[in-house]
Write a protein that holds these residues in place. Structure first.
Motif, PDB file in Angstrom:
ATOM      1  N   LEU A 197      27.275  38.900  45.070  1.00  0.00           N
ATOM      2  CA  LEU A 197      27.146  37.465  44.872  1.00  0.00           C
ATOM      3  C   LEU A 197      27.158  36.801  46.242  1.00  0.00           C
ATOM      4  CD1 LEU A 197      27.896  38.484  42.039  1.00  0.00           C
ATOM      5  CD2 LEU A 197      29.191  36.377  41.706  1.00  0.00           C
ATOM      6  N   ASN A 198      25.980  36.541  46.728  1.00  0.00           N
ATOM      7  CA  ASN A 198      25.802  36.012  48.073  1.00  0.00           C
ATOM      8  C   ASN A 198      25.975  34.491  48.079  1.00  0.00           C
ATOM      9  OD1 ASN A 198      25.295  36.464  50.807  1.00  0.00           O
ATOM     10  ND2 ASN A 198      23.133  35.947  50.592  1.00  0.00           N
ATOM     11  N   LYS A 199      26.192  33.940  49.270  1.00  0.00           N
ATOM     12  CA  LYS A 199      26.382  32.494  49.436  1.00  0.00           C
ATOM     13  C   LYS A 199      27.611  32.005  48.675  1.00  0.00           C
ATOM     14  CE  LYS A 199      21.376  31.805  49.954  1.00  0.00           C
ATOM     15  NZ  LYS A 199      20.198  30.989  49.618  1.00  0.00           N
ATOM     16  N   GLN A 200      28.653  32.824  48.670  1.00  0.00           N
ATOM     17  CA  GLN A 200      29.853  32.435  47.943  1.00  0.00           C
ATOM     18  C   GLN A 200      30.473  31.164  48.508  1.00  0.00           C
ATOM     19  OE1 GLN A 200      33.397  34.744  48.200  1.00  0.00           O
ATOM     20  NE2 GLN A 200      32.986  35.522  50.256  1.00  0.00           N
ATOM     21  N   ASP A 201      30.217  30.878  49.776  1.00  0.00           N
ATOM     22  CA  ASP A 201      30.759  29.658  50.380  1.00  0.00           C
ATOM     23  C   ASP A 201      30.145  28.405  49.777  1.00  0.00           C
ATOM     24  OD1 ASP A 201      28.415  30.747  51.628  1.00  0.00           O
ATOM     25  OD2 ASP A 201      28.572  29.197  53.170  1.00  0.00           O
ATOM     26  N   LEU A 202      28.980  28.541  49.134  1.00  0.00           N
ATOM     27  CA  LEU A 202      28.324  27.399  48.501  1.00  0.00           C
ATOM     28  C   LEU A 202      28.659  27.300  47.015  1.00  0.00           C
ATOM     29  CD1 LEU A 202      24.735  27.699  50.058  1.00  0.00           C
ATOM     30  CD2 LEU A 202      26.692  26.392  50.905  1.00  0.00           C
ATOM     31  N   ALA A 203      29.318  28.333  46.476  1.00  0.00           N
ATOM     32  CA  ALA A 203      29.589  28.396  45.041  1.00  0.00           C
ATOM     33  C   ALA A 203      30.986  27.881  44.718  1.00  0.00           C
ATOM     34  CB  ALA A 203      29.433  29.834  44.554  1.00  0.00           C
ATOM     35  N   ASP A 204      31.186  27.574  43.450  1.00  0.00           N
ATOM     36  CA  ASP A 204      32.471  27.099  42.950  1.00  0.00           C
ATOM     37  C   ASP A 204      33.489  28.240  43.028  1.00  0.00           C
ATOM     38  OD1 ASP A 204      34.639  26.282  41.409  1.00  0.00           O
ATOM     39  OD2 ASP A 204      33.406  25.219  39.944  1.00  0.00           O
ATOM     40  N   PRO A 205      34.540  28.109  43.831  1.00  0.00           N
ATOM     41  CA  PRO A 205      35.499  29.209  43.990  1.00  0.00           C
ATOM     42  C   PRO A 205      36.260  29.541  42.715  1.00  0.00           C
ATOM     43  CG  PRO A 205      36.315  27.206  45.052  1.00  0.00           C
ATOM     44  CD  PRO A 205      34.897  26.939  44.664  1.00  0.00           C
ATOM     45  N   ALA A 206      36.278  28.636  41.746  1.00  0.00           N
ATOM     46  CA  ALA A 206      36.951  28.935  40.476  1.00  0.00           C
ATOM     47  C   ALA A 206      36.061  29.758  39.555  1.00  0.00           C
ATOM     48  CB  ALA A 206      37.352  27.631  39.779  1.00  0.00           C
ATOM     49  N   ARG A 207      34.755  29.670  39.750  1.00  0.00           N
ATOM     50  CA  ARG A 207      33.833  30.375  38.857  1.00  0.00           C
ATOM     51  C   ARG A 207      33.425  31.747  39.388  1.00  0.00           C
ATOM     52  NH1 ARG A 207      29.585  26.028  36.109  1.00  0.00           N
ATOM     53  NH2 ARG A 207      31.158  24.879  34.910  1.00  0.00           N
ATOM     54  N   THR A 208      33.442  31.927  40.699  1.00  0.00           N
ATOM     55  CA  THR A 208      33.007  33.209  41.263  1.00  0.00           C
ATOM     56  C   THR A 208      33.825  34.388  40.743  1.00  0.00           C
ATOM     57  OG1 THR A 208      32.091  32.172  43.250  1.00  0.00           O
ATOM     58  CG2 THR A 208      32.659  34.505  43.393  1.00  0.00           C
ATOM     59  N   PRO A 209      35.168  34.320  40.676  1.00  0.00           N
ATOM     60  CA  PRO A 209      35.925  35.454  40.133  1.00  0.00           C
ATOM     61  C   PRO A 209      35.581  35.770  38.680  1.00  0.00           C
ATOM     62  CG  PRO A 209      37.370  33.949  41.323  1.00  0.00           C
ATOM     63  CD  PRO A 209      36.057  33.254  41.183  1.00  0.00           C
ATOM     64  N   VAL A 210      35.228  34.754  37.909  1.00  0.00           N
ATOM     65  CA  VAL A 210      34.837  34.973  36.516  1.00  0.00           C
ATOM     66  C   VAL A 210      33.558  35.807  36.455  1.00  0.00           C
ATOM     67  CG1 VAL A 210      34.169  33.854  34.352  1.00  0.00           C
ATOM     68  CG2 VAL A 210      35.928  32.818  35.799  1.00  0.00           C
ATOM     69  N   TRP A 211      32.645  35.489  37.336  1.00  0.00           N
ATOM     70  CA  TRP A 211      31.391  36.247  37.369  1.00  0.00           C
ATOM     71  C   TRP A 211      31.605  37.671  37.885  1.00  0.00           C
ATOM     72  CZ3 TRP A 211      27.179  35.476  34.823  1.00  0.00           C
ATOM     73  CH2 TRP A 211      26.837  34.192  34.423  1.00  0.00           C
ATOM     74  N   LEU A 212      32.497  37.823  38.860  1.00  0.00           N
ATOM     75  CA  LEU A 212      32.782  39.170  39.361  1.00  0.00           C
ATOM     76  C   LEU A 212      33.367  40.033  38.245  1.00  0.00           C
ATOM     77  CD1 LEU A 212      34.309  38.360  42.867  1.00  0.00           C
ATOM     78  CD2 LEU A 212      32.038  39.297  42.380  1.00  0.00           C
ATOM     79  N   ASP A 213      34.276  39.474  37.463  1.00  0.00           N
ATOM     80  CA  ASP A 213      34.838  40.219  36.334  1.00  0.00           C
ATOM     81  C   ASP A 213      33.750  40.568  35.325  1.00  0.00           C
ATOM     82  OD1 ASP A 213      37.339  40.046  37.454  1.00  0.00           O
ATOM     83  OD2 ASP A 213      38.011  38.374  36.189  1.00  0.00           O
ATOM     84  N   TRP A 214      32.845  39.653  35.100  1.00  0.00           N
ATOM     85  CA  TRP A 214      31.762  39.843  34.130  1.00  0.00           C
ATOM     86  C   TRP A 214      30.886  41.034  34.536  1.00  0.00           C
ATOM     87  CZ3 TRP A 214      26.282  38.655  33.666  1.00  0.00           C
ATOM     88  CH2 TRP A 214      25.841  38.513  32.353  1.00  0.00           C
ATOM     89  N   TYR A 215      30.555  41.119  35.819  1.00  0.00           N
ATOM     90  CA  TYR A 215      29.704  42.221  36.286  1.00  0.00           C
ATOM     91  C   TYR A 215      30.499  43.520  36.435  1.00  0.00           C
ATOM     92  CZ  TYR A 215      25.476  39.485  37.089  1.00  0.00           C
ATOM     93  OH  TYR A 215      24.336  38.737  36.912  1.00  0.00           O
ATOM     94  N   ASN A 216      31.740  43.437  36.879  1.00  0.00           N
ATOM     95  CA  ASN A 216      32.544  44.646  37.068  1.00  0.00           C
ATOM     96  C   ASN A 216      32.885  45.336  35.755  1.00  0.00           C
ATOM     97  OD1 ASN A 216      32.899  45.099  39.895  1.00  0.00           O
ATOM     98  ND2 ASN A 216      34.213  43.295  39.996  1.00  0.00           N
ATOM     99  N   ALA A 217      32.759  44.627  34.657  1.00  0.00           N
ATOM    100  CA  ALA A 217      33.018  45.227  33.343  1.00  0.00           C
ATOM    101  C   ALA A 217      31.878  46.134  32.892  1.00  0.00           C
ATOM    102  CB  ALA A 217      33.246  44.133  32.302  1.00  0.00           C
ATOM    103  N   ARG A 218      30.762  46.124  33.603  1.00  0.00           N
ATOM    104  CA  ARG A 218      29.610  46.942  33.229  1.00  0.00           C
ATOM    105  C   ARG A 218      29.725  48.347  33.800  1.00  0.00           C
ATOM    106  NH1 ARG A 218      24.278  43.059  34.027  1.00  0.00           N
ATOM    107  NH2 ARG A 218      24.975  41.352  32.669  1.00  0.00           N
ATOM    108  N   GLU A 219      29.280  49.312  33.037  1.00  0.00           N
ATOM    109  CA  GLU A 219      29.314  50.698  33.490  1.00  0.00           C
ATOM    110  C   GLU A 219      28.329  50.910  34.641  1.00  0.00           C
ATOM    111  OE1 GLU A 219      28.795  55.233  31.650  1.00  0.00           O
ATOM    112  OE2 GLU A 219      28.558  53.454  30.373  1.00  0.00           O
ATOM    113  N   GLY A 220      28.764  51.679  35.636  1.00  0.00           N
ATOM    114  CA  GLY A 220      27.884  51.992  36.762  1.00  0.00           C
ATOM    115  C   GLY A 220      27.607  50.811  37.668  1.00  0.00           C
TER     116      GLY A 220
END
Length: 321
Positions: free
Chosen positions: A58-81
């Motif tokens: 997730l690039n450009k994290q400095d431009l993104a909402d810091p409260a939402r970025t961890p939610v998206w990281l969890d969403w992708y990390n839950a995927r296999e592989g």
């Protein structure tokens, strides 16, 4: 608003190049825009890469909402592989985290006998070239704020046993989620000839007034209470911004095109504030609606083929009779 589409000819070549290159690749890095983590993800990636292990960045994290970025990281990390990290490509420090992420996905690829072979993909203007320049500490790739700067595959040696292939930014032949097209256009991932600035700016403002009203009001000095701002129609909001920013032509007519450009430039530069234009729940709703439309579209095409077949058989019978 109709779905925005943009798939220049060089993207067909990129798609073919990825299909050929993937045969020798251990890990795929997909660079995403942290402000639109699902809209900037290529739905054809699994098909193109043969389900290779994937590092979502997730690039450009400095431009993104810091409260939402961890939610998206969890969403992708839950995927296999799949592993996901967030970073700002202009920084040097995160380079090791990116390399470590690839090593974790392919732990057996190490040393000159079994070097790590990585393919990096992403939509146009997502910061891929800047990231590669940061990782290699050299000006390996051309950079710019225009969609489609990189036009050919590039090979970069990051370490003695770590090879990275860069590909031109690529979208997909048909964007079926309208909200995705709007966000890609707002971020600058789509060529300007493929969308209307005013429509994209109004769609962006429609989301911002609901979710980032305070930042929007502060940036454009609108002086509106949250309820009043949320109640404004998108075109009225754009008109107010035009007046505040002096986007006025002779005779006092508002230059809405200029106002739209100002809104989009401010969003892309992060001047409105740290913003993420979607949540996983938003994406699930939009994707479900798109899937329903696609099913209805397929049904209509099927019915049309049946009607065409019946007409063809009737003509053949008439001619035979």
């Amino acid at each position: 608003m109709s779905t925005i589409q943009w798939f220049p000819g060089h993207m067909h070549l990129t798609r073919k190049a990825i299909a050929e290159r993937i045969k020798d690749i251990d890990v795929v890095i997909e660079l995403l825009d942290a402000r639109l983590p699902a809209s900037s993800a290529n739905p054809l990636l699994a098909e193109l890469t043969g389900n290779r292990p994937t590092l979502k960045v997730l690039n450009k994290q400095d431009l993104a909402d810091p409260a939402r970025t961890p939610v998206w990281l969890d969403w992708y990390n839950a995927r296999e592989g799949t592993r996901a990290i967030a970073l700002d490509a202009s920084e040097r420090a995160p380079a090791r985290r990116l390399a470590d992420g690839c090593r974790q996905l392919a732990p057996n690829r190490r040393g000159m006998a079994r070097p790590m072979r990585v393919l990096i993909v992403g939509v146009p203007n997502v910061g891929k070239s800047t990231l590669i320049n940061t990782l290699s500490a050299r000006r390996e790739a051309k950079t710019g704020d225009e969609a489609g700067i990189t036009k050919q595959e590039q090979r970069i040696v990051l370490e003695d046993d770590f090879y990275l292939w860069d590909t031109p930014g690529m979208l997909w032949p048909r964007i079926v989620v309208p909200e995705s097209g709007e966000r890609l256009a707002a971020s600058g991932a789509i060529g300007r000839n493929a969308y209307d600035d005013e429509e994209v700016a109004m769609a962006l403002l429609g989301y911002l007034k609901q979710h980032y009203g305070a930042q929007l009001d502060a940036r454009f000095r609108l002086g509106l209470a949250p309820e009043a701002l949320a109640a404004l129609h998108d075109d009225e909001l754009l008109e107010r911004i035009a007046r505040k920013r002096g986007a006025v032509m002779s005779g006092g007519r508002l230059n809405l095109q200029k106002a739209a450009e100002l809104v989009l430039v401010d969003f892309r530069a992060g001047a409105i504030g740290p913003i993420t234009l979607e949540t996983p729940e938003d994406w699930r709703v939009w994707q479900a609606a798109a899937d329903q439309r696609e099913a209805e579209r397929a049904e209509r095409k099927s019915e049309q083929r049946k009607r065409d077949d019946r007409r063809a058989r009737n003509r053949a019978q008439d001619e035979g009779g």
